[in-house]
Design a protein around this motif. Structure first.
Motif, PDB file in Angstrom:
ATOM      1  N   SER A   1      13.952  14.757  75.343  1.00  0.00           N
ATOM      2  CA  SER A   1      14.588  13.909  74.344  1.00  0.00           C
ATOM      3  C   SER A   1      13.706  12.733  73.978  1.00  0.00           C
ATOM      4  CB  SER A   1      15.940  13.402  74.856  1.00  0.00           C
ATOM      5  OG  SER A   1      16.819  14.487  75.038  1.00  0.00           O
ATOM      6  N   GLU A   2      13.068  12.140  74.976  1.00  0.00           N
ATOM      7  CA  GLU A   2      12.205  11.002  74.716  1.00  0.00           C
ATOM      8  C   GLU A   2      10.976  11.406  73.922  1.00  0.00           C
ATOM      9  OE1 GLU A   2      11.315   9.343  78.506  1.00  0.00           O
ATOM     10  OE2 GLU A   2      13.346   8.608  78.827  1.00  0.00           O
ATOM     11  N   GLY A   3      10.503  12.627  74.107  1.00  0.00           N
ATOM     12  CA  GLY A   3       9.305  13.097  73.443  1.00  0.00           C
ATOM     13  C   GLY A   3       9.561  13.598  72.029  1.00  0.00           C
ATOM     14  N   GLY A   4      10.806  13.606  71.593  1.00  0.00           N
ATOM     15  CA  GLY A   4      11.115  14.039  70.244  1.00  0.00           C
ATOM     16  C   GLY A   4      11.422  15.523  70.133  1.00  0.00           C
ATOM     17  N   SER A   5      11.284  16.274  71.221  1.00  0.00           N
ATOM     18  CA  SER A   5      11.589  17.705  71.192  1.00  0.00           C
ATOM     19  C   SER A   5      13.041  17.897  71.588  1.00  0.00           C
ATOM     20  CB  SER A   5      10.668  18.445  72.166  1.00  0.00           C
ATOM     21  OG  SER A   5      11.041  19.796  72.227  1.00  0.00           O
ATOM     22  N   ASN A   6      13.799  18.585  70.744  1.00  0.00           N
ATOM     23  CA  ASN A   6      15.203  18.807  71.031  1.00  0.00           C
ATOM     24  C   ASN A   6      15.454  20.302  71.055  1.00  0.00           C
ATOM     25  OD1 ASN A   6      17.959  18.939  71.202  1.00  0.00           O
ATOM     26  ND2 ASN A   6      18.343  17.442  69.603  1.00  0.00           N
ATOM     27  N   THR A   7      15.703  20.833  72.244  1.00  0.00           N
ATOM     28  CA  THR A   7      15.923  22.262  72.388  1.00  0.00           C
ATOM     29  C   THR A   7      17.348  22.659  72.042  1.00  0.00           C
ATOM     30  OG1 THR A   7      16.408  21.987  74.726  1.00  0.00           O
ATOM     31  CG2 THR A   7      14.125  22.522  74.117  1.00  0.00           C
ATOM     32  N   ASP A   8      18.205  21.711  71.705  1.00  0.00           N
ATOM     33  CA  ASP A   8      19.593  22.002  71.374  1.00  0.00           C
ATOM     34  C   ASP A   8      19.807  22.254  69.884  1.00  0.00           C
ATOM     35  OD1 ASP A   8      20.319  21.757  74.027  1.00  0.00           O
ATOM     36  OD2 ASP A   8      20.839  19.648  73.845  1.00  0.00           O
ATOM     37  N   LEU A   9      18.753  22.223  69.069  1.00  0.00           N
ATOM     38  CA  LEU A   9      18.892  22.478  67.645  1.00  0.00           C
ATOM     39  C   LEU A   9      19.237  23.940  67.416  1.00  0.00           C
ATOM     40  CD1 LEU A   9      15.896  20.503  66.134  1.00  0.00           C
ATOM     41  CD2 LEU A   9      18.296  19.898  66.114  1.00  0.00           C
ATOM     42  N   ARG A  10      20.173  24.205  66.525  1.00  0.00           N
ATOM     43  CA  ARG A  10      20.595  25.570  66.227  1.00  0.00           C
ATOM     44  C   ARG A  10      20.642  25.774  64.719  1.00  0.00           C
ATOM     45  NH1 ARG A  10      20.645  26.781  71.224  1.00  0.00           N
ATOM     46  NH2 ARG A  10      22.292  26.203  72.623  1.00  0.00           N
ATOM     47  N   TRP A  11      20.263  26.969  64.265  1.00  0.00           N
ATOM     48  CA  TRP A  11      20.366  27.333  62.859  1.00  0.00           C
ATOM     49  C   TRP A  11      21.804  27.739  62.606  1.00  0.00           C
ATOM     50  CZ3 TRP A  11      19.052  27.163  58.089  1.00  0.00           C
ATOM     51  CH2 TRP A  11      19.485  28.125  57.199  1.00  0.00           C
ATOM     52  N   ILE A  12      22.431  27.128  61.631  1.00  0.00           N
ATOM     53  CA  ILE A  12      23.773  27.511  61.216  1.00  0.00           C
ATOM     54  C   ILE A  12      23.657  28.052  59.803  1.00  0.00           C
ATOM     55  CG2 ILE A  12      26.117  26.732  60.743  1.00  0.00           C
ATOM     56  CD1 ILE A  12      25.648  24.535  62.845  1.00  0.00           C
ATOM     57  N   ALA A  13      23.932  29.340  59.668  1.00  0.00           N
ATOM     58  CA  ALA A  13      23.818  29.993  58.365  1.00  0.00           C
ATOM     59  C   ALA A  13      24.922  29.521  57.438  1.00  0.00           C
ATOM     60  CB  ALA A  13      23.909  31.507  58.541  1.00  0.00           C
ATOM     61  N   PRO A  14      24.641  29.462  56.148  1.00  0.00           N
ATOM     62  CA  PRO A  14      25.707  29.145  55.199  1.00  0.00           C
ATOM     63  C   PRO A  14      26.742  30.265  55.227  1.00  0.00           C
ATOM     64  CG  PRO A  14      23.761  29.913  54.040  1.00  0.00           C
ATOM     65  CD  PRO A  14      23.378  29.778  55.482  1.00  0.00           C
ATOM     66  N   GLU A  15      27.941  29.978  54.755  1.00  0.00           N
ATOM     67  CA  GLU A  15      29.000  30.990  54.741  1.00  0.00           C
ATOM     68  C   GLU A  15      28.668  32.132  53.785  1.00  0.00           C
ATOM     69  OE1 GLU A  15      33.665  31.071  53.588  1.00  0.00           O
ATOM     70  OE2 GLU A  15      32.992  29.412  54.842  1.00  0.00           O
ATOM     71  N   SER A  16      28.058  31.785  52.654  1.00  0.00           N
ATOM     72  CA  SER A  16      27.673  32.811  51.690  1.00  0.00           C
ATOM     73  C   SER A  16      26.328  32.445  51.079  1.00  0.00           C
ATOM     74  CB  SER A  16      28.728  32.962  50.600  1.00  0.00           C
ATOM     75  OG  SER A  16      28.834  31.775  49.850  1.00  0.00           O
ATOM     76  N   ALA A  17      25.698  33.462  50.487  1.00  0.00           N
ATOM     77  CA  ALA A  17      24.400  33.271  49.835  1.00  0.00           C
ATOM     78  C   ALA A  17      24.280  34.312  48.726  1.00  0.00           C
ATOM     79  CB  ALA A  17      23.265  33.432  50.839  1.00  0.00           C
ATOM     80  N   ILE A  18      23.335  34.088  47.836  1.00  0.00           N
ATOM     81  CA  ILE A  18      23.107  35.034  46.743  1.00  0.00           C
ATOM     82  C   ILE A  18      21.926  35.924  47.093  1.00  0.00           C
ATOM     83  CG2 ILE A  18      22.465  35.265  44.316  1.00  0.00           C
ATOM     84  CD1 ILE A  18      23.957  32.648  43.826  1.00  0.00           C
TER      85      ILE A  18
END
Length: 86
Positions: A12-29
């Motif tokens: 956390s202090e080093g700026g690296s956050n392993t808790d980041l997750r990709w959340i897809a949009p509900e819909s896309a074209i």
């Protein structure tokens, strides 16, 4: 004392956050056929760091064979408010 490889505080202090997750949009074209798809059931592909969603395996394969063709159409559609000039 160790090197801190497993320390969340060090990460956390080093700026690296392993808790980041990709959340897809509900819909896309779908960039190939223009259909709105629900991303939880769609086929997907990553191109140039972006995730694209498709209604079918066929649309995904067409995109993967020539992504710039479909990305150029998508850009033209956005710039002209929906009309693609060719």
């Amino acid at each position: 004392m160790g090197h801190g490889h497993n320390s969340r505080t060090k990460q956390s202090e080093g700026g690296s956050n392993t808790d980041l997750r990709w959340i897809a949009p509900e819909s896309a074209i779908d960039p190939v056929c223009g259909i709105t798809v629900h991303t939880n059931a769609a086929k997907s592909a990553v191109h140039d760091g972006h995730v694209f969603y498709f209604c079918s395996r066929e649309c995904r394969e067409r995109f993967e064979a020539a992504p710039d063709t479909y990305l150029n159409q998508e850009s033209a559609t956005l710039e002209t408010g929906g009309a693609v000039h060719g």
